[in-house]
Design a protein around this motif. Structure first.
Motif, PDB file in Angstrom:
ATOM      1  N   ALA A 398       0.837  -1.210   0.000  1.00 44.59           N
ATOM      2  CA  ALA A 398       0.000   0.000   0.000  1.00 44.59           C
ATOM      3  C   ALA A 398       0.868   1.255   0.000  1.00 44.59           C
ATOM      4  CB  ALA A 398      -0.924  -0.016   1.217  1.00 44.59           C
ATOM      5  N   LEU A 399       1.929   1.257   0.817  1.00 47.99           N
ATOM      6  CA  LEU A 399       2.837   2.398   0.839  1.00 47.99           C
ATOM      7  C   LEU A 399       3.487   2.597  -0.521  1.00 47.99           C
ATOM      8  CD1 LEU A 399       4.522   1.748   4.297  1.00 47.99           C
ATOM      9  CD2 LEU A 399       3.220   3.801   3.695  1.00 47.99           C
ATOM     10  N   LEU A 400       3.882   1.502  -1.146  1.00 47.26           N
ATOM     11  CA  LEU A 400       4.542   1.598  -2.449  1.00 47.26           C
ATOM     12  C   LEU A 400       3.576   2.133  -3.503  1.00 47.26           C
ATOM     13  CD1 LEU A 400       7.332   1.015  -3.581  1.00 47.26           C
ATOM     14  CD2 LEU A 400       6.534  -1.239  -4.269  1.00 47.26           C
ATOM     15  N   ALA A 401       2.332   1.679  -3.437  1.00 51.84           N
ATOM     16  CA  ALA A 401       1.335   2.152  -4.403  1.00 51.84           C
ATOM     17  C   ALA A 401       1.068   3.649  -4.257  1.00 51.84           C
ATOM     18  CB  ALA A 401       0.037   1.369  -4.227  1.00 51.84           C
ATOM     19  N   ALA A 402       1.166   4.156  -3.041  1.00 55.48           N
ATOM     20  CA  ALA A 402       0.914   5.570  -2.791  1.00 55.48           C
ATOM     21  C   ALA A 402       2.135   6.442  -3.041  1.00 55.48           C
ATOM     22  CB  ALA A 402       0.438   5.752  -1.350  1.00 55.48           C
ATOM     23  N   SER A 403       3.271   5.827  -3.324  1.00 54.84           N
ATOM     24  CA  SER A 403       4.530   6.562  -3.461  1.00 54.84           C
ATOM     25  C   SER A 403       4.777   6.963  -4.910  1.00 54.84           C
ATOM     26  CB  SER A 403       5.683   5.686  -2.973  1.00 54.84           C
ATOM     27  OG  SER A 403       5.997   4.682  -3.943  1.00 54.84           O
ATOM     28  N   SER A 404       5.946   7.551  -5.139  1.00 51.81           N
ATOM     29  CA  SER A 404       6.340   7.976  -6.491  1.00 51.81           C
ATOM     30  C   SER A 404       7.048   6.861  -7.257  1.00 51.81           C
ATOM     31  CB  SER A 404       7.267   9.187  -6.400  1.00 51.81           C
ATOM     32  OG  SER A 404       8.442   8.869  -5.648  1.00 51.81           O
ATOM     33  N   TYR A 405       7.162   5.692  -6.666  1.00 49.80           N
ATOM     34  CA  TYR A 405       7.903   4.586  -7.299  1.00 49.80           C
ATOM     35  C   TYR A 405       7.125   4.035  -8.496  1.00 49.80           C
ATOM     36  CZ  TYR A 405      10.482   0.207  -7.809  1.00 49.80           C
ATOM     37  OH  TYR A 405      11.230  -0.834  -8.302  1.00 49.80           O
ATOM     38  N   LYS A 406       7.823   3.899  -9.635  1.00 49.77           N
ATOM     39  CA  LYS A 406       7.196   3.424 -10.870  1.00 49.77           C
ATOM     40  C   LYS A 406       7.959   2.233 -11.463  1.00 49.77           C
ATOM     41  CE  LYS A 406       4.264   6.804 -10.605  1.00 49.77           C
ATOM     42  NZ  LYS A 406       2.887   6.533 -10.120  1.00 49.77           N
ATOM     43  N   GLY A 407       8.509   1.411 -10.599  1.00 50.37           N
ATOM     44  CA  GLY A 407       9.182   0.218 -11.078  1.00 50.37           C
ATOM     45  C   GLY A 407      10.644   0.406 -11.414  1.00 50.37           C
ATOM     46  N   GLU A 408      11.249   1.511 -11.004  1.00 43.40           N
ATOM     47  CA  GLU A 408      12.662   1.742 -11.303  1.00 43.40           C
ATOM     48  C   GLU A 408      13.532   0.634 -10.710  1.00 43.40           C
ATOM     49  OE1 GLU A 408      10.807   5.908 -10.739  1.00 43.40           O
ATOM     50  OE2 GLU A 408      10.577   3.885  -9.927  1.00 43.40           O
ATOM     51  N   GLU A 409      14.568   0.268 -11.441  1.00 36.40           N
ATOM     52  CA  GLU A 409      15.509  -0.733 -10.954  1.00 36.40           C
ATOM     53  C   GLU A 409      16.310  -0.181  -9.776  1.00 36.40           C
ATOM     54  OE1 GLU A 409      18.133  -3.428 -13.595  1.00 36.40           O
ATOM     55  OE2 GLU A 409      19.441  -1.756 -13.006  1.00 36.40           O
ATOM     56  N   LEU A 410      16.395  -0.954  -8.705  1.00 35.53           N
ATOM     57  CA  LEU A 410      17.165  -0.583  -7.519  1.00 35.53           C
ATOM     58  C   LEU A 410      18.319  -1.570  -7.368  1.00 35.53           C
ATOM     59  CD1 LEU A 410      14.304   0.179  -4.953  1.00 35.53           C
ATOM     60  CD2 LEU A 410      15.565   1.806  -6.384  1.00 35.53           C
ATOM     61  N   LYS A 411      19.537  -1.060  -7.457  1.00 33.80           N
ATOM     62  CA  LYS A 411      20.703  -1.911  -7.315  1.00 33.80           C
ATOM     63  C   LYS A 411      20.970  -2.180  -5.842  1.00 33.80           C
ATOM     64  CE  LYS A 411      22.883  -0.620 -11.674  1.00 33.80           C
ATOM     65  NZ  LYS A 411      24.092  -0.098 -12.349  1.00 33.80           N
ATOM     66  N   PHE A 412      20.970  -3.441  -5.476  1.00 36.04           N
ATOM     67  CA  PHE A 412      21.141  -3.875  -4.092  1.00 36.04           C
ATOM     68  C   PHE A 412      22.536  -4.485  -3.966  1.00 36.04           C
ATOM     69  CE2 PHE A 412      18.631  -6.134  -0.449  1.00 36.04           C
ATOM     70  CZ  PHE A 412      19.686  -5.904   0.427  1.00 36.04           C
ATOM     71  N   TYR A 413      23.437  -3.736  -3.343  1.00 39.40           N
ATOM     72  CA  TYR A 413      24.809  -4.190  -3.129  1.00 39.40           C
ATOM     73  C   TYR A 413      24.881  -5.024  -1.852  1.00 39.40           C
ATOM     74  CZ  TYR A 413      26.987  -1.091  -6.630  1.00 39.40           C
ATOM     75  OH  TYR A 413      27.400  -0.481  -7.798  1.00 39.40           O
ATOM     76  N   TYR A 414      25.630  -6.112  -1.915  1.00 39.29           N
ATOM     77  CA  TYR A 414      25.865  -6.910  -0.716  1.00 39.29           C
ATOM     78  C   TYR A 414      27.235  -7.576  -0.825  1.00 39.29           C
ATOM     79  CZ  TYR A 414      24.449 -10.934  -3.598  1.00 39.29           C
ATOM     80  OH  TYR A 414      24.362 -11.880  -4.583  1.00 39.29           O
ATOM     81  N   PRO A 415      27.889  -7.812   0.326  1.00 38.26           N
ATOM     82  CA  PRO A 415      29.248  -8.373   0.291  1.00 38.26           C
ATOM     83  C   PRO A 415      29.227  -9.891   0.138  1.00 38.26           C
ATOM     84  CG  PRO A 415      28.629  -7.898   2.545  1.00 38.26           C
ATOM     85  CD  PRO A 415      27.476  -7.434   1.683  1.00 38.26           C
ATOM     86  N   THR A 416      30.263 -10.418  -0.495  1.00 34.07           N
ATOM     87  CA  THR A 416      30.420 -11.857  -0.628  1.00 34.07           C
ATOM     88  C   THR A 416      31.801 -12.272  -0.129  1.00 34.07           C
ATOM     89  OG1 THR A 416      31.305 -11.698  -2.887  1.00 34.07           O
ATOM     90  CG2 THR A 416      28.907 -11.894  -2.648  1.00 34.07           C
ATOM     91  N   ASN A 417      31.958 -13.567   0.073  1.00 30.84           N
ATOM     92  CA  ASN A 417      33.248 -14.139   0.495  1.00 30.84           C
ATOM     93  C   ASN A 417      33.790 -13.460   1.741  1.00 30.84           C
ATOM     94  OD1 ASN A 417      33.141 -15.784  -1.808  1.00 30.84           O
ATOM     95  ND2 ASN A 417      34.167 -14.212  -3.042  1.00 30.84           N
ATOM     96  N   ALA A 418      32.906 -13.199   2.675  1.00 28.29           N
ATOM     97  CA  ALA A 418      33.330 -12.526   3.901  1.00 28.29           C
ATOM     98  C   ALA A 418      32.304 -12.783   4.989  1.00 28.29           C
ATOM     99  CB  ALA A 418      33.465 -11.020   3.678  1.00 28.29           C
ATOM    100  N   ALA A 419      32.758 -12.662   6.221  1.00 30.20           N
ATOM    101  CA  ALA A 419      31.857 -12.715   7.373  1.00 30.20           C
ATOM    102  C   ALA A 419      32.290 -11.627   8.336  1.00 30.20           C
ATOM    103  CB  ALA A 419      31.921 -14.081   8.053  1.00 30.20           C
ATOM    104  N   ARG A 420      31.337 -10.900   8.846  1.00 30.35           N
ATOM    105  CA  ARG A 420      31.609  -9.827   9.808  1.00 30.35           C
ATOM    106  C   ARG A 420      30.991 -10.212  11.142  1.00 30.35           C
ATOM    107  NH1 ARG A 420      35.414  -7.792   7.522  1.00 30.35           N
ATOM    108  NH2 ARG A 420      35.216  -5.818   8.607  1.00 30.35           N
ATOM    109  N   THR A 421      31.490  -9.630  12.211  1.00 37.33           N
ATOM    110  CA  THR A 421      30.890  -9.904  13.515  1.00 37.33           C
ATOM    111  C   THR A 421      29.427  -9.475  13.542  1.00 37.33           C
ATOM    112  OG1 THR A 421      31.766  -7.792  14.306  1.00 37.33           O
ATOM    113  CG2 THR A 421      33.061  -9.764  14.795  1.00 37.33           C
TER     114      THR A 421
END
Length: 573
Positions: A398-421
């Motif tokens: 519902a929040l997304l439908a009421a927002s200005s978002y129109k399906g734009e691609e969002l790049k989601f960065y995440y780390p690999t080959n690592a572990a943090r505390t």
């Protein structure tokens, strides 16, 4: 009740227990590993001025191999901010103050005493005599001022925008923006006397000096290593020649580093307690299974962090598992320079899409708590009234439908080959969040970046990252250590520039400890929950695993773990 600023929980502080935690504690008790946990509660008295602790007699050199989850970013503590870099530099270098292992309060290190002057605008320090850097040069007041003035004077080519440096996080600005800097100057008052002056009272100033970023380097080594010229690389990060070979006053001397390993040797001229270990190796194992296998086959004497899926096997094979009290926060960053993320409704929809309970239950050690805040509950400033945005898939849509978002691609960065505390299984946490966001209607593009190939640089500099996974390990017991680094100045990682929030944090930092300061940080927590610049997810419990060779280990919630304090069983036992 929140703990007062400056107080850390003692080791073994009670926390919520689940079945696996109870099993672990029973197993640890049955293995008589209480000796290890007790070390974190017992301070070893520092030698007095002008004295030196005797070295432990060794029949033969002692090598200790410790496994880590990722490579360091570099070894100049003033220019790095990751825990693996600090794990190394804590062995080699020391600051004016350290952390008392019992209370968490500032304690003597290279300074033996200090006095607040001029209503907190000046601090006078008496320095420890007869201390030398590992290159043989003398530690004195001039060396202290050389370091502070270097940090204050970092040029943009060295520091970037400075947001990743602790100097800016504590003092807000550098010399080229002196009007906005809280640092004033450093004055040599005698060979072993120095005064640090501020432009505004900082209640957390002394605790901040315990940060590894404020460790004192040899001025001669800084000059010889062209420390401000970043013309080398290590692990995908720009560093100086000095950043590849630091020189301090600590119990270990830096020997060498390459991808996957760092080697240090005991400093024979160390002013303080000399431990049993003569050669200390940190070895990188990016996957939980490889760290565990190396401990089991004797290649490692210990490792950090323990992944949740390894706990049962560690217990059943008789290994020691020690848990730190939670003093870090894991969060999802949202870059408001990506136009659609400047819309509060979009950020709220993202927050409502995240199932924090599933993440914590599946990918963190039992006892880890979900959170709607960045300041941990053990510190003043945690606001019990702040509930945040709960997981609600329908509300997210519902929040997304009421927002200005129109399906734009969002790049989601995440780390690999690592572990943090604070993030032992980053790929799995990413996958859980990405599935939920996609179900809510977001167009997510995964961008995996190996930690050792510049992940932190990629998400903390100008770029196309929309979402990113990171965390913050607390280094001293003050709410500003959590609110200040992320939100106390304009932040490239989150693409935010909120002058009102910065002003509130600046005011809170200057207030004396008491009701007004607590109220100020509680208001900041409320503000962050309302504006959603990032989504705090968990206060993780981290743990280390040790072989039975280790009798005691200096476990610390702020990761102030120096290996001259490790006690080993006699050879042959």
């Amino acid at each position: 009740m929140p703990r007062p600023a400056g107080a850390l929980p003692p080791a073994g502080h009670p926390r919520p227990a689940r079945h696996l935690m109870k099993v672990l504690r029973r197993a640890v008790a049955m293995s008589a590993v209480v000796l290890v946990a007790a070390t974190a509660c017992t301070a070893t008295p520092a030698p007095g001025p002008g004295t030196s602790a005797p070295a432990t007699t060794q029949a033969a050199p002692v090598t200790f191999n410790f496994g880590t989850g990722s490579d360091p970013a570099g070894f100049d503590p003033a220019l790095v901010s990751d825990t693996e870099s600090y794990r190394v530099t804590r062995q080699v270098m020391e600051g004016l103050l350290t952390v008392d292992p019992v209370t968490g309060a500032p304690a003597p290190s290279l300074a033996t005493s200090w006095k607040e002057l001029n209503d907190g605008l000046e601090y006078s320090f008496t320095l420890r005599p007869n201390v030398k850097f590992q290159d043989g040069t003398a530690f004195d007041a001039a060396a202290v001022c050389t370091n502070f003035e270097r940090w204050y004077s970092f040029p943009p080519a060295t520091r970037g925008d400075g947001s990743a440096t602790m100097f800016k996080q504590v003092f807000r600005a550098f010399k080229d923006d002196s009007a906005n800097s809280l640092y004033d100057n450093c004055t040599v008052d005698g060979p072993l006397k120095v005064t640090l002056s501020l432009k505004m009272r900082l209640t957390g100033f002394l605790p901040a000096l315990t940060l590894p970023a404020f460790a004192i380097s040899s001025p001669a080594a800084l000059k010889a290593g062209a420390a401000d010229t970043l013309d080398m690389t290590f692990g995908g990060n720009k560093v100086s020649r000095y950043g590849l070979h630091p020189v301090g006053t600590g119990p270990f001397t830096f020997t060498s580093a390459a991808q996957g390993s760092v080697t240090m040797t005991a400093n024979p001229h160390y002013w303080g307690q000399k431990g049993q270990i003569t050669t200390l190796n940190f070895k990188t194992y990016g996957q939980p299974e490889t760290r565990l296998a190396a401990l089991e086959d004797g290649s490692l004497d210990g490792f950090d962090p323990v992944a949740p899926g390894n706990l049962d096997r560690l217990i059943k094979t008789g290994k020691q598992v020690l848990q730190r009290d939670p003093f870090s926060v894991m969060y999802l960053g949202m870059n408001q320079k990506i136009p659609v993320l400047s819309d509060l409704l979009v950020r709220e929809a993202i927050a409502a899409s995240i199932d924090k309970n599933t993440i914590v239950n599946n990918y963190f050690i039992a006892g880890t708590a979900t959170t709607a805040q960045f300041i941990p509950p053990k510190l003043s400033g945690f606001n019990n009234a702040v509930q945040g945005i709960p997981f609600d898939p329908q509300k997210a849509k519902a929040l997304l439908a009421a927002s200005s978002y129109k399906g734009e691609e969002l790049k989601f960065y995440y780390p690999t080959n690592a572990a943090r505390t604070y993030l032992p299984l980053p790929e799995k946490v990413y996958a859980e969040i990405a599935v939920r966001l996609t179900a809510a209607g977001f167009n997510i593009k995964p961008v995996p970046v190996p930690w050792n190939e510049g992940y932190v640089t990629a998400v903390t500099n100008d770029g196309d990252h929309a979402l990113s996974l990171l965390g913050w390990n607390g280094s001293y017991a003050d709410p500003d250590n959590f609110a200040g680094p992320l939100f106390g100045s304009p932040n490239i990682e989150l693409g935010m520039n909120d002058p009102q929030l910065v002003s509130k944090i600046t005011r809170a930092r200057s207030l004396p400890n008491g009701p007004d300061r607590i109220a100020a940080y509680e208001a900041i927590s409320k503000n962050l929950a309302a504006t959603v610049p990032a989504v705090p997810i968990a206060f993780p419990i981290s743990a280390i695993a040790l072989s039975t060779r280790v009798l005691s280990y200096p476990l610390s919630p702020v990761l102030n773990e120096v290996f001259n304090q490790v006690t080993l069983a006699p050879a042959g036992n």
